[in-house]
Design an enzyme around this catalytic site. Structure first.
Site, short mmCIF file in Angstrom:
data_model
loop_
_atom_site.label_atom_id
_atom_site.label_comp_id
_atom_site.label_asym_id
_atom_site.label_seq_id
_atom_site.Cartn_x
_atom_site.Cartn_y
_atom_site.Cartn_z
N LYS A 121 0.86 -1.16 -0.23
CA LYS A 121 -0.31 -0.31 -0.08
C LYS A 121 1.09 1.32 -0.14
O LYS A 121 0.09 2.19 -0.52
CB LYS A 121 -0.82 -0.23 1.49
CG LYS A 121 -0.23 0.19 3.01
CD LYS A 121 -1.12 -0.18 4.25
CE LYS A 121 -0.55 0.15 5.27
NZ LYS A 121 -0.02 1.07 5.33
N ASP A 122 1.93 1.31 0.41
CA ASP A 122 2.66 2.28 0.41
C ASP A 122 3.13 2.77 -1.02
O ASP A 122 4.04 3.51 -1.00
CB ASP A 122 3.90 2.13 1.20
CG ASP A 122 3.14 1.68 2.39
OD1 ASP A 122 2.37 3.10 3.00
OD2 ASP A 122 3.56 1.21 3.76
N SER B 200 -6.05 8.69 7.65
CA SER B 200 -6.39 7.79 6.07
C SER B 200 -7.48 9.67 5.81
O SER B 200 -8.63 8.55 5.99
CB SER B 200 -6.23 6.94 6.16
OG SER B 200 -7.16 6.27 4.15
N ARG C 188 -8.97 7.95 3.11
CA ARG C 188 -10.18 7.14 2.50
C ARG C 188 -10.46 6.61 3.40
O ARG C 188 -12.02 6.65 2.76
CB ARG C 188 -9.08 5.29 1.50
CG ARG C 188 -9.57 4.83 1.22
CD ARG C 188 -9.05 3.38 1.40
NE ARG C 188 -7.47 3.06 2.77
CZ ARG C 188 -7.80 2.74 3.38
NH1 ARG C 188 -9.55 1.97 3.27
NH2 ARG C 188 -7.29 2.13 4.92
N ARG C 189 -10.39 6.45 4.63
CA ARG C 189 -11.19 6.61 5.28
C ARG C 189 -11.79 7.51 6.24
O ARG C 189 -13.03 7.01 6.33
CB ARG C 189 -9.99 5.65 7.45
CG ARG C 189 -9.20 4.89 6.60
CD ARG C 189 -8.44 4.14 7.42
NE ARG C 189 -7.70 3.04 7.48
CZ ARG C 189 -6.64 2.51 8.36
NH1 ARG C 189 -5.62 3.21 8.67
NH2 ARG C 189 -5.77 1.40 8.13
N ARG D 184 -1.56 9.40 13.48
CA ARG D 184 -0.03 9.62 13.34
C ARG D 184 0.32 8.10 14.21
O ARG D 184 0.13 8.24 15.44
CB ARG D 184 0.85 10.52 12.41
CG ARG D 184 0.21 11.06 11.54
CD ARG D 184 0.38 10.43 10.00
NE ARG D 184 1.42 10.06 9.91
CZ ARG D 184 3.05 10.41 9.40
NH1 ARG D 184 2.82 11.91 9.36
NH2 ARG D 184 3.45 9.76 9.12
N VAL E 192 1.74 1.31 14.96
CA VAL E 192 0.28 0.56 15.72
C VAL E 192 0.72 1.02 16.88
O VAL E 192 -0.65 1.55 17.86
CB VAL E 192 0.29 -0.89 15.63
CG1 VAL E 192 -0.46 -1.86 16.39
CG2 VAL E 192 0.43 -1.26 13.98
N ARG F 203 -0.46 4.81 17.81
CA ARG F 203 -1.91 4.68 17.63
C ARG F 203 -3.03 4.19 18.92
O ARG F 203 -3.94 4.77 19.28
CB ARG F 203 -2.34 4.49 16.08
CG ARG F 203 -1.30 4.82 15.34
CD ARG F 203 -2.15 4.54 13.60
NE ARG F 203 -1.48 5.09 13.05
CZ ARG F 203 -1.60 5.18 12.13
NH1 ARG F 203 -2.75 5.23 11.67
NH2 ARG F 203 -0.90 5.80 10.51
N CYS G 31 -1.63 11.03 -1.66
CA CYS G 31 -2.34 10.98 -0.03
C CYS G 31 -2.97 11.69 -0.09
O CYS G 31 -4.29 11.91 0.60
CB CYS G 31 -1.10 10.94 0.72
SG CYS G 31 -0.44 9.60 1.04
#
Length: 316
Positions: A85-86, A131, A133-134, A151, A154, A157, A244
């Site tokens: 995805k990057d 994101s 998109r989200r 940002r 994992v 967050r 992005c």
């Protein structure tokens, strides 16, 4: 002629998830080739250095791969391990994505502090995601939500959620499963409800085109079904030409129509970052051999239905 070597160096980002992925590739290679010494070199990318701004505002492509690709071209490392995805659709001259490994669960997931579902969140609840998109898809599901940038890796967050900065956050299931955090998931989103990022859940291995030694060993890690799906998704992205700054999503999956008969199904969206134009959504289906064409055709359809207007507004 393939030159015999006894060592391969993997280039990767230094986050826990990136290192998990690099070590997974390392273990696979050492199982296949016990005589081969495999080392990992951590490389800091532009995206790792800028942590105080949403990715959409940083702009540019290849934020998490550029420095690793430079190390690959300079022969400092022999292969690069990326989250697909990057990876931009334009690969630097002399390099190639030589293998795409079997995809982990591609879904996005909803994680709330109190363990309540998305529909149960109080009005005006704060949800974290970096994101676009989200963001547009969450807004389509719950227009009253307050979406704030999130940002970090994992662990970071999840910590911010637990410390009360957000009522809930949205993350990728693949990263959570790889890091052993899947038990904190409140609600997975079906792929058709919250369309995943292009390439989400898939690990890509990038190499030098002329490095026959590495390419010969890496080809055994390629997963054909995943590669077909990622080919379709990246063809969609290539035609869209977005980064992005534009809420884009496309997800492909192989479905079994009947014994020994398979079809490739795609669903895609383009959204308006300013939330003034409704999400434009489409889908298509065809044979596995048409993966690239299906992705490109779906993108062209969405552009004709208003996507071009969105792109022109963003990049004017």
């Amino acid at each position: 002629m393939t030159t015999k070597r006894n060592k391969i160096v993997i280039g990767t980002r230094g986050s826990k998830l990136a290192l998990w992925q690099a070590n997974w590739v390392k273990d696979k290679l050492q199982t296949l080739y016990p005589e081969l010494k495999v080392e990992i070199e951590k490389i800091k990318t532009t995206g790792d250095k800028i942590l105080d701004a949403p990715l959409a505002k940083i702009g540019g492509k290849g934020l998490f791969v550029k420095e690793i690709e430079e190390a690959l071209l300079s022969k400092r490392v022999d292969l690069a391990v990326h989250s697909m995805k990057d990876v931009p659709t334009e690969i630097p001259e002399g390099l190639q994505i030589s293998a795409i490994c079997e995809r982990e669960d591609p879904r996005d997931v909803f994680i709330s502090k109190e363990g309540i579902l998305l529909k149960e969140l109080p009005q005006g609840a704060v949800v974290g995601t970096s994101s676009l998109r989200r963001t547009v898809q969450l807004k389509a599901l719950r227009s009253d939500l307050v979406i704030k940038p999130l940002r970090g890796n994992v662990d970071t967050r999840i910590r911010k959620l637990r410390e009360g900065e957000f009522h809930a956050i949205v993350l990728a299931m693949a990263g959570l499963k790889r890091m052993g955090f899947e038990d904190i998931v409140t609600q997975p989103f079906p792929e058709d409800l919250m369309i995943p990022a292009i390439g989400q859940g898939a690990i890509g291995i990038e190499t030098r085109i002329d490095d026959d030694f590495v390419n010969e060993r890496i080809k055994h890690l390629n997963h054909e079904e995943t590669a077909i799906c990622i080919t379709a998704e990246r063809a969609f992205l290539s035609v869209m030409g977005g980064g992005c700054q534009v809420p884009l999503a496309c997800h492909a999956r192989i479905i079994n129509l009947q014994p020994s008969a398979f079809s490739l199904k795609l669903v895609g969206i383009i959204g308006d970052p300013e939330d003034k134009i409704p999400i434009i959504r489409g889908s298509c289906e065809g044979s596995l051999s048409q993966a690239e064409r299906l992705g490109a055709d779906l993108a062209k359809e969405l552009l004709k239905r208003g996507g071009k207007e969105i792109l022109e507004k963003v990049y004017k």
